[in-house]
Write an enzyme that holds these catalytic residues in place. Structure first.
Site, PDB file in Angstrom:
ATOM      1  N   ASP A 286      -6.908  19.674 -13.738  1.00 24.32           N
ATOM      2  CA  ASP A 286      -7.017  18.227 -14.205  1.00 24.32           C
ATOM      3  C   ASP A 286      -6.822  18.458 -15.554  1.00 24.32           C
ATOM      4  O   ASP A 286      -7.402  19.070 -16.473  1.00 24.32           O
ATOM      5  CB  ASP A 286      -8.731  18.266 -14.081  1.00 24.32           C
ATOM      6  CG  ASP A 286      -9.099  16.653 -14.255  1.00 24.32           C
ATOM      7  OD1 ASP A 286      -8.273  16.060 -15.304  1.00 24.32           O
ATOM      8  OD2 ASP A 286     -10.077  16.115 -13.906  1.00 24.32           O
TER       9      ASP A 286
ATOM     10  N   TYR B 260     -15.702  17.777 -14.321  1.00 24.18           N
ATOM     11  CA  TYR B 260     -16.142  16.474 -14.583  1.00 24.18           C
ATOM     12  C   TYR B 260     -17.103  16.093 -13.345  1.00 24.18           C
ATOM     13  O   TYR B 260     -16.994  16.425 -12.102  1.00 24.18           O
ATOM     14  CB  TYR B 260     -14.851  15.506 -14.121  1.00 24.18           C
ATOM     15  CG  TYR B 260     -15.337  14.062 -14.311  1.00 24.18           C
ATOM     16  CD1 TYR B 260     -15.578  13.475 -15.392  1.00 24.18           C
ATOM     17  CD2 TYR B 260     -14.974  13.523 -12.935  1.00 24.18           C
ATOM     18  CE1 TYR B 260     -15.710  12.038 -15.518  1.00 24.18           C
ATOM     19  CE2 TYR B 260     -15.220  12.011 -13.112  1.00 24.18           C
ATOM     20  CZ  TYR B 260     -15.561  11.378 -14.319  1.00 24.18           C
ATOM     21  OH  TYR B 260     -15.985  10.063 -14.357  1.00 24.18           O
TER      22      TYR B 260
ATOM     23  N   LYS C  70      -8.327   7.288 -19.241  1.00 27.79           N
ATOM     24  CA  LYS C  70      -8.686   7.959 -20.398  1.00 27.79           C
ATOM     25  C   LYS C  70      -7.382   7.832 -21.414  1.00 27.79           C
ATOM     26  O   LYS C  70      -7.216   6.690 -21.644  1.00 27.79           O
ATOM     27  CB  LYS C  70      -8.989   9.646 -20.160  1.00 27.79           C
ATOM     28  CG  LYS C  70     -10.137   9.554 -19.023  1.00 27.79           C
ATOM     29  CD  LYS C  70     -11.402   8.695 -19.181  1.00 27.79           C
ATOM     30  CE  LYS C  70     -12.280   8.828 -17.853  1.00 27.79           C
ATOM     31  NZ  LYS C  70     -12.417  10.153 -16.995  1.00 27.79           N
TER      32      LYS C  70
ATOM     33  N   ARG D 128       0.713  -1.213  -0.063  1.00 31.91           N
ATOM     34  CA  ARG D 128       0.021  -0.069   0.080  1.00 31.91           C
ATOM     35  C   ARG D 128       0.806   1.377  -0.094  1.00 31.91           C
ATOM     36  O   ARG D 128       0.586   2.305  -0.669  1.00 31.91           O
ATOM     37  CB  ARG D 128      -0.877   0.025   1.164  1.00 31.91           C
ATOM     38  CG  ARG D 128      -1.713   1.213   1.363  1.00 31.91           C
ATOM     39  CD  ARG D 128      -2.797   1.582   2.178  1.00 31.91           C
ATOM     40  NE  ARG D 128      -2.947   0.428   3.131  1.00 31.91           N
ATOM     41  CZ  ARG D 128      -2.287   0.571   4.516  1.00 31.91           C
ATOM     42  NH1 ARG D 128      -1.583   1.590   4.624  1.00 31.91           N
ATOM     43  NH2 ARG D 128      -2.251  -0.397   5.187  1.00 31.91           N
TER      44      ARG D 128
HETATM   45  C1  LIG Z   1     -12.844  10.267 -15.854  1.00 33.23           C
HETATM   46  C2  LIG Z   1     -12.281  11.638 -15.352  1.00 33.23           C
HETATM   47  C3  LIG Z   1     -12.160  11.805 -13.965  1.00 33.23           C
HETATM   48  C4  LIG Z   1     -12.362  10.693 -13.198  1.00 33.23           C
HETATM   49  O1  LIG Z   1     -11.421   9.466 -13.309  1.00 33.23           O
HETATM   50  P1  LIG Z   1     -11.801   8.133 -12.827  1.00 33.23           P
HETATM   51  O2  LIG Z   1     -10.520   7.560 -13.361  1.00 33.23           O
HETATM   52  O3  LIG Z   1     -12.841   7.780 -13.520  1.00 33.23           O
HETATM   53  O4  LIG Z   1     -11.758   8.088 -11.414  1.00 33.23           O
HETATM   54  C5  LIG Z   1     -11.821  13.117 -13.612  1.00 33.23           C
HETATM   55  N1  LIG Z   1     -11.486  14.123 -14.515  1.00 33.23           N
HETATM   56  C6  LIG Z   1     -11.824  14.079 -15.839  1.00 33.23           C
HETATM   57  C7  LIG Z   1     -11.769  15.238 -16.661  1.00 33.23           C
HETATM   58  C8  LIG Z   1     -12.413  12.794 -16.297  1.00 33.23           C
HETATM   59  O5  LIG Z   1     -12.605  12.810 -17.649  1.00 33.23           O
END
Ligand SMILES: *Cc1c(COP(=O)(O)O)cnc(C)c1O
Length: 415
Positions: A205, A132, A230, A80
């Site tokens: 982000d 998001y 993504k 962890r």
């Molecule tokens: C998908 C996404 C997230 C969250 O990510 P997860 O891996 O699904 O927890 C945060 N910000 C953006 C812009 C996203 O597209």
């Protein structure tokens, strides 16, 4: 923070505009001057010293032997708190985001949660208004209601409203750009400069752009966050997130929170993300190319009311995107002329585009934010930021553009 020379081409990602920053960053096992793909393929990923395996092994062991109590073989004691496969990915991400430190999490949401858990009750967050959906849910339902943190959702393209939202308790500015799903472009450099001036931590982000198209830390952000689910993973088969940053004290604080709340990725996911990231440059170039062609096609289509894509000159954020991105990305949003039923007909009749949430994979996806990804956003907020029933979000994959155009043409005929 001066991007002296702007070398705006996708083909030669020489990072000329940032060269003065790159040379100021020490660290990285791989020469920081190497170009993007060299770092993606090698950073953090040394040849296995036992068998010479050229790919990073998946270390599943949860615990590590100690030579004698308190004396470790390397730096690992319990998975962890640290794992060699994860370290490889942390270092690779750090190299690609021009950071000293990388921390990986079990999801993008866990990465963002970790940052919020560094705040204390009564602190205040300013967050991008069309952030998001999952980020909104965490901030509205958990941070606000359970942790006594206050949050203002603000249009970050308007610096005056950002300044108006600031209070003496403001600790964190959450920027997302391009935004999801309305594809707004926020000026990272300006916002981070403002945050620095007021001693507010800035987080970007970077999920929609990925480190290949945008380098928030070089533009002044304190923390860069990516949902590796993504573009980084790139094949819709791994859920994972990262934080990258330069401040060592802040890194230690985040690490402490991470090992305490435990939102780590599995070694197998780290391996998949490492495998995916090696081809990020190639994939992003295709995503960008396909998206530009599709956006231009849709922009002239009679069944489309409006196209939101930063690569179109008509997009209000086009100039800022040119300044801070190396390409306009693979995400397009469109307002279809028609109602929810028309939009549903479009999604159902497409044969290559899959109707699904998420984005950033090699396959093209299409979805309706109002009833899918952003259904949990309060309806009045949705209306305010333009998430109407006829808004459709497209994640352009890397299939052949001719096939995608034909599919879209046939689909729109059904609207
Ligand atoms: C998908 C996404 C997230 C969250 O990510 P997860 O891996 O699904 O927890 C945060 N910000 C953006 C812009 C996203 O597209």
């Amino acid at each position: 923070m001066q991007n002296n020379k702007s070398e705006y081409t996708l083909e030669s990602v020489t990072f000329n505009r940032y060269s003065s920053f790159i040379s100021s960053i020490e660290k990285s096992p791989i020469d920081p001057h190497y170009s993007f793909s060299t770092k993606a393929i090698h950073s953090g990923q040394s040849i296995d010293s036992v068998h010479g395996a050229i790919n990073t092994p998946i270390y599943l062991s949860t615990t590590y032997a100690q030579k004698e109590p308190g004396s470790l073989y390397s730096s690992y004691d319990y998975s962890r708190c640290g794992n060699p496969t994860r370290t490889a990915f942390d270092e690779c991400m750090a190299a690609l985001e021009h950071a000293k430190h990388g921390l990986s999490f079990g999801s993008g949401c866990a990465a963002l949660t970790c940052v919020c858990l560094c705040l204390t009750a009564r602190d205040h967050i300013i967050c991008c208004d069309d952030v998001y959906g999952g980020t909104q849910r965490y901030l509205r339902e958990i941070a606000t209601k359970r942790c006594n943190i206050s949050v203002d959702f603000v249009d970050l393209t308007d610096l005056d409203s950002v300044e108006k939202a600031r209070t003496p308790a403001t600790r964190l500015l959450i920027i997302e750009t391009p935004t999801n799903p309305t594809m707004k472009i926020c000026d990272i450099e300006k916002l981070c400069l403002w945050a620095k001036k007021h001693n507010i931590l800035s987080l970007v982000d970077n999920t929609f752009a990925s480190p290949y198209l945008q380098s928030p830390l070089l533009l002044g952000a304190d923390i860069c966050m990516n949902s590796c689910t993504k573009y980084i993973g790139g094949h819709c088969d791994v859920i994972m997130g990262t934080l990258t940053l330069n401040d060592t004290e802040l890194r230690d604080k985040l690490f402490f929170v991470q090992k305490s709340f435990g939102g780590i990725p599995s070694p197998f996911e780290c391996y998949l993300a490492l495998r995916g990231i090696k081809t990020l440059k190639l994939r992003m170039e295709e995503h960008c190319k396909n998206a530009q062609i599709m956006a231009e096609y849709l922009n002239t289509h009679e069944k489309i009311e409006k196209v939101l894509y930063p690569g179109l000159k008509s997009h209000p954020g086009h100039d800022i995107a040119r300044k801070q991105m190396r390409g306009f990305g693979g995400m397009i949003s469109i307002y279809v002329k028609g109602d929810l039923d028309a939009v549903k007909r479009l999604c159902k009749s497409l044969r290559i585009f899959v109707c699904a949430e998420s984005l950033g994979g090699v396959e093209s996806l299409i979805q309706v934010p109002a009833i899918m990804t952003h259904a949990s956003v309060p309806i009045e907020v949705r209306k305010k930021i333009g998430i109407e029933d006829n808004l459709v979000r497209i994640s352009m994959g890397i299939e052949s553009i001719e096939d995608l155009l034909k599919d879209m043409e046939d689909g729109l005929a059904m609207v």
